[in-house]
Structures are given as structure tokens and as C-alpha cells.
Design an enzyme around this catalytic site. Structure first.
Site, PDB file in Angstrom:
ATOM      1  N   SER A   1      -1.326 -12.869  -6.367  1.00 47.42           N
ATOM      2  CA  SER A   1      -2.654 -12.549  -6.910  1.00 47.42           C
ATOM      3  C   SER A   1      -3.114 -13.805  -7.655  1.00 47.42           C
ATOM      4  O   SER A   1      -2.270 -14.624  -8.044  1.00 47.42           O
ATOM      5  CB  SER A   1      -2.508 -11.398  -7.907  1.00 47.42           C
ATOM      6  OG  SER A   1      -3.680 -11.270  -8.687  1.00 47.42           O
TER       7      SER A   1
ATOM      8  N   TYR B   1       1.766  -6.340 -15.326  1.00 50.67           N
ATOM      9  CA  TYR B   1       1.331  -6.707 -13.966  1.00 50.67           C
ATOM     10  C   TYR B   1       1.369  -8.228 -13.798  1.00 50.67           C
ATOM     11  O   TYR B   1       1.932  -8.747 -12.831  1.00 50.67           O
ATOM     12  CB  TYR B   1      -0.086  -6.191 -13.704  1.00 50.67           C
ATOM     13  CG  TYR B   1      -0.636  -6.615 -12.345  1.00 50.67           C
ATOM     14  CD1 TYR B   1      -0.071  -6.137 -11.170  1.00 50.67           C
ATOM     15  CD2 TYR B   1      -1.706  -7.505 -12.240  1.00 50.67           C
ATOM     16  CE1 TYR B   1      -0.565  -6.526  -9.925  1.00 50.67           C
ATOM     17  CE2 TYR B   1      -2.203  -7.889 -11.009  1.00 50.67           C
ATOM     18  CZ  TYR B   1      -1.634  -7.398  -9.848  1.00 50.67           C
ATOM     19  OH  TYR B   1      -2.112  -7.789  -8.617  1.00 50.67           O
TER      20      TYR B   1
HETATM   21  P1  NDP Z   1      -4.017  -0.697  -2.407  1.00 52.00           P
HETATM   22  O1  NDP Z   1      -3.753   0.183  -3.584  1.00 52.00           O
HETATM   23  O2  NDP Z   1      -5.182  -0.391  -1.557  1.00 52.00           O
HETATM   24  O3  NDP Z   1      -2.704  -0.785  -1.491  1.00 52.00           O
HETATM   25  C1  NDP Z   1      -1.437  -0.876  -2.051  1.00 52.00           C
HETATM   26  C2  NDP Z   1      -0.385  -0.606  -0.994  1.00 52.00           C
HETATM   27  O4  NDP Z   1       0.909  -0.736  -1.606  1.00 52.00           O
HETATM   28  C3  NDP Z   1      -0.495   0.798  -0.429  1.00 52.00           C
HETATM   29  O5  NDP Z   1      -0.376   0.743   0.961  1.00 52.00           O
HETATM   30  C4  NDP Z   1       0.680   1.521  -1.050  1.00 52.00           C
HETATM   31  O6  NDP Z   1       1.225   2.445  -0.109  1.00 52.00           O
HETATM   32  C5  NDP Z   1       1.676   0.382  -1.276  1.00 52.00           C
HETATM   33  N1  NDP Z   1       2.630   0.733  -2.313  1.00 52.00           N
HETATM   34  C6  NDP Z   1       2.405   0.941  -3.628  1.00 52.00           C
HETATM   35  N2  NDP Z   1       3.531   1.328  -4.237  1.00 52.00           N
HETATM   36  C7  NDP Z   1       4.496   1.376  -3.278  1.00 52.00           C
HETATM   37  C8  NDP Z   1       5.858   1.730  -3.274  1.00 52.00           C
HETATM   38  N3  NDP Z   1       6.516   2.148  -4.362  1.00 52.00           N
HETATM   39  N4  NDP Z   1       6.545   1.668  -2.095  1.00 52.00           N
HETATM   40  C9  NDP Z   1       5.908   1.278  -0.974  1.00 52.00           C
HETATM   41  N5  NDP Z   1       4.618   0.943  -0.907  1.00 52.00           N
HETATM   42  C10 NDP Z   1       3.923   1.005  -2.053  1.00 52.00           C
HETATM   43  O7  NDP Z   1      -4.143  -2.165  -3.016  1.00 52.00           O
HETATM   44  P2  NDP Z   1      -4.323  -3.612  -2.349  1.00 52.00           P
HETATM   45  O8  NDP Z   1      -4.449  -3.548  -0.894  1.00 52.00           O
HETATM   46  O9  NDP Z   1      -5.378  -4.266  -3.129  1.00 52.00           O
HETATM   47  O10 NDP Z   1      -2.933  -4.273  -2.784  1.00 52.00           O
HETATM   48  C11 NDP Z   1      -2.114  -5.028  -1.922  1.00 52.00           C
HETATM   49  C12 NDP Z   1      -1.511  -6.200  -2.693  1.00 52.00           C
HETATM   50  O11 NDP Z   1      -2.560  -7.085  -3.081  1.00 52.00           O
HETATM   51  C13 NDP Z   1      -0.782  -5.806  -3.982  1.00 52.00           C
HETATM   52  O12 NDP Z   1       0.426  -6.517  -4.066  1.00 52.00           O
HETATM   53  C14 NDP Z   1      -1.755  -6.242  -5.078  1.00 52.00           C
HETATM   54  O13 NDP Z   1      -1.086  -6.578  -6.278  1.00 52.00           O
HETATM   55  C15 NDP Z   1      -2.388  -7.462  -4.421  1.00 52.00           C
HETATM   56  N6  NDP Z   1      -3.667  -7.841  -5.014  1.00 52.00           N
HETATM   57  C16 NDP Z   1      -4.773  -7.029  -4.916  1.00 52.00           C
HETATM   58  C17 NDP Z   1      -5.977  -7.403  -5.489  1.00 52.00           C
HETATM   59  C18 NDP Z   1      -7.194  -6.562  -5.420  1.00 52.00           C
HETATM   60  O14 NDP Z   1      -8.184  -6.895  -6.095  1.00 52.00           O
HETATM   61  N7  NDP Z   1      -7.254  -5.516  -4.631  1.00 52.00           N
HETATM   62  C19 NDP Z   1      -6.089  -8.664  -6.244  1.00 52.00           C
HETATM   63  C20 NDP Z   1      -4.892  -9.459  -6.253  1.00 52.00           C
HETATM   64  C21 NDP Z   1      -3.730  -9.049  -5.668  1.00 52.00           C
HETATM   65  P3  NDP Z   1       1.743   3.936  -0.435  1.00 52.00           P
HETATM   66  O15 NDP Z   1       1.063   4.376  -1.704  1.00 52.00           O
HETATM   67  O16 NDP Z   1       1.358   4.719   0.758  1.00 52.00           O
HETATM   68  O17 NDP Z   1       3.209   3.765  -0.561  1.00 52.00           O
END
Ligand code: NDP
Length: 273
Positions: free
Chosen positions: A133, A146
Site C-alpha cells: 500500500s 495497519y
Molecule cells: P477488499 O476488502 O475488497 O478485498 C480484500 C480481500 O482480502 C477479500 O477478497 C477478502 O476475502 C480477503 N481477505 C481478508 N481477510 C482474509 C483472510 N483472513 N483470509 C483470506 N482472505 C482474506 O479490499 P482490497 O481489494 O482493497 O484489498 C486488497 C489488498 O489491497 C489488501 O492487501 C489491502 O491492504 C491493499 N490495499 C487496498 C487499498 C484500497 O484503497 N482499497 C489501498 C492500499 C492497499 P474473504 O473476506 O472472502 O476472505
């Protein structure tokens, strides 16, 4: 040409899902993993192979890697994307919650990476793409845990890149800015629950408003912006070590790099209001 096998974690939503769509279109064999498997039915219809995996559950991580090694001789490209933002004042956050944040955003992906490496070393080829990020470089109040995980992921990835160079395995870091996914919702409500009525309540409410404004109003970037950056990293023969993109990414990283800490503090202070 032999089809490369990709594993993307966190593909039930947001950046992971958008990336899976782009990669399947480009002809890769794409495994996707998340806890909510049904939320990947659309990806299955496109040709992806969805697997249930909680990134904090060792048994499930092992099972996913075993399945891919049985049918496709291992993972060629691992995209460590699963993650979430656990916000709230440091003082209001239990150490148990803080540990869980590290389990999901760092230790889980580290375990998965350990398991895919032997086959990559055997093949003398591979790519590990870690979704960090801009929060791996910059910071906000109420984001201590975070940002700690993402700062850690940046350093961890740099060490790994040097360690794996001799095996022709590359490590690439992706630094998204504000991206329109479930991230904002997952972050805001628990933060207000944790700190909305404490000494940090006013700050928590302001941060929630700013976050909602950037994620829900038409302000943040679409996840496809990051999917395209990931595709670049996947396809490049010599990828950059870092790719940054999406709303706020470039200006905030620029200010962080060239300004003083105090100046950055004041910029973030003004953004939150
Ligand atoms: P979303 O919340 O849309 O997606 C997050 C994904 O992570 C989901 O598919 C969820 O799947 C999965 N996840 C969360 N916890 C678990 C777990 N315990 N085990 C397995 N899977 C898990 O967010 P984003 O797409 O935005 O996030 C993706 C990445 O991008 C993250 O690492 C986030 O930190 C990073 N990011 C996002 C930003 C933003 O502005 N959106 C900015 C900077 C970085 P499920 O719940 O089905 O398990």
C-alpha cells in the site's frame, strides 16, 4: 508456450478479483483463494479455479498449495493480495486484535510464500508479487497497526528479493493509493466501534468521514487500475521493484520522500481536517 500458473489471494472482491479477470483474459492458469468461495463463482465461470482459504489457517494454506502442485506443478506467480485495514487508536486496540492484523497482512502471506518457494527454486523461476500500500511508506493517525503491517511487508519484500535473486525468483511490491473496493467499509465501522466513543472519538469520526468521502463518493480509483499495474509486473522480463498507482498514490509518496516528517504530519493533518 507453457501456460504460467498464478495464485491470487483475496480474490473474492476488489483488487484481487479485478486482477484475476485480467490474468485469465491474458491466458494464464489462475487459481484464486479467499474465505468466501461463493463470491468467486463469477471467476469460476471465466475459467479461474477458486479455492477456499483463510490466510490465517495453516491447514487450508497447505491444502491449497498441495492441490496446485498436484495438478499444475506448482505456482509460477504468487500474488499476495489478501489483507484488510484494522483501524482504531493504538490505545484502544487489544494486542490480540493487533496480532490478528499481522496474521492476515504479514504472517499468513509469509507462510504461503514459504510453501510455494521449493517448487520455484526447483524450476529456477518465479515471481512473488506483494500487494502492500502507499500505507507501507506513509501513515495516518488511528492506522498504527495497519501501517505497521504494510511497512513491515515492504522491508520483508526487499530482503526476500535479495535472498531469492540467486534462484531467479523476483519479488515485486505494489503500492495502491485509494481504490474503490470493500476496503473502506471493512475499515470504517470497526474503527468507530473501537474508538468512536473514547478519547479519540472526534478524530475517529473525522477519519471515518474522510474515508467515506474518498471511497464512496466518486473519488477513489477503480481496482482495474491496480490490476493493470500487477499485469505489468507479471509480464515484465525485468519488472520494477515497486509499482505505485491509484488516487493519492504519486503525490503522497512524493511528499513523503522529499518532505520532512513534520511536513508530512501537517499534510495528513490537513487532509483529515
Ligand atoms: P477488499 O476488502 O475488497 O478485498 C480484500 C480481500 O482480502 C477479500 O477478497 C477478502 O476475502 C480477503 N481477505 C481478508 N481477510 C482474509 C483472510 N483472513 N483470509 C483470506 N482472505 C482474506 O479490499 P482490497 O481489494 O482493497 O484489498 C486488497 C489488498 O489491497 C489488501 O492487501 C489491502 O491492504 C491493499 N490495499 C487496498 C487499498 C484500497 O484503497 N482499497 C489501498 C492500499 C492497499 P474473504 O473476506 O472472502 O476472505
Amino acid at each position: 508456450m507453457i501456460q504460467k500458473t498464478v495464485l491470487i489471494t483475496g480474490a473474492s472482491s476488489g483488487i484481487g478479483k479485478a486482477t484475476a479477470k485480467v490474468l485469465i483474459e491474458c491466458g494464464y492458469t489462475v487459481y484464486t483463494a479467499a474465505r468466501r468461495v461463493k463470491r468467486m463463482n463469477d471467476l469460476q465461470d471465466l475459467g479461474c479455479i477458486p479455492l477456499k482459504m483463510d490466510i490465517t489457517n495453516d491447514e487450508q494454506i497447505v491444502a491449497v498449495v498441495n492441490q496446485i502442485e498436484t495438478t499444475h506443478e506448482g505456482v509460477d506467480i504468487l500474488i499476495n493480495n489478501a489483507g484488510f485495514g484494522m483501524y482504531g487508536a493504538m490505545e484502544d486496540t487489544t494486542i490480540e486484535d493487533a496480532r490478528y492484523q499481522f496474521e492476515v497482512n504479514l504472517f499468513g502471506l509469509a507462510r504461503l510464500t514459504q510453501l510455494v518457494l521449493p517448487k520455484m527454486r526447483e524450476k529456477k523461476s518465479g515471481k512473488i508479487i506483494n500487494i502492500s500500500s502507499i500505507g507501507g511508506k506513509v501513515y495516518t493517525p488511528l492506522g498504527s497497526w495497519y501501517h505497521a503491517t504494510k511497512h513491515a511487508l515492504e522491508g520483508w519484500s526487499d530482503c526476500l528479493r535479495l535472498e531469492l535473486k540467486a534462484f531467479n525468483i523476483d519479488v515485486v511490491i505494489i503500492e495502491p493509493g485509494a481504490i474503490k473496493t470493500e476496503f473502506g467499509d471493512v475499515m470504517t465501522e470497526p474503527m468507530l466501534k473501537r474508538s468512536g466513543n473514547t478519547a479519540y472519538g472526534e478524530l475517529a469520526k473525522k477519519l471515518a468521514d474522510v474515508t467515506r468521502a474518498s471511497y464512496e463518493v466518486d473519488d477513489a480509483s477503480e481496482p482495474e487500475v491496480i490490476a493493470d499495474l500487477i499485469l505489468k509486473a507479471v509480464q515484465a522480463k525485468k519488472p520494477k521493484t515497486r509499482y505505485a498507482g491509484g488516487k493519492f498514490a504519486k503525490p503522497l509518496l512524493f511528499i513523503r520522500k522529499w518532505g520532512s516528517d513534520r511536513f508530512f504530519d501537517s499534510v495528513i493533518g490537513k487532509m483529515i481536517g
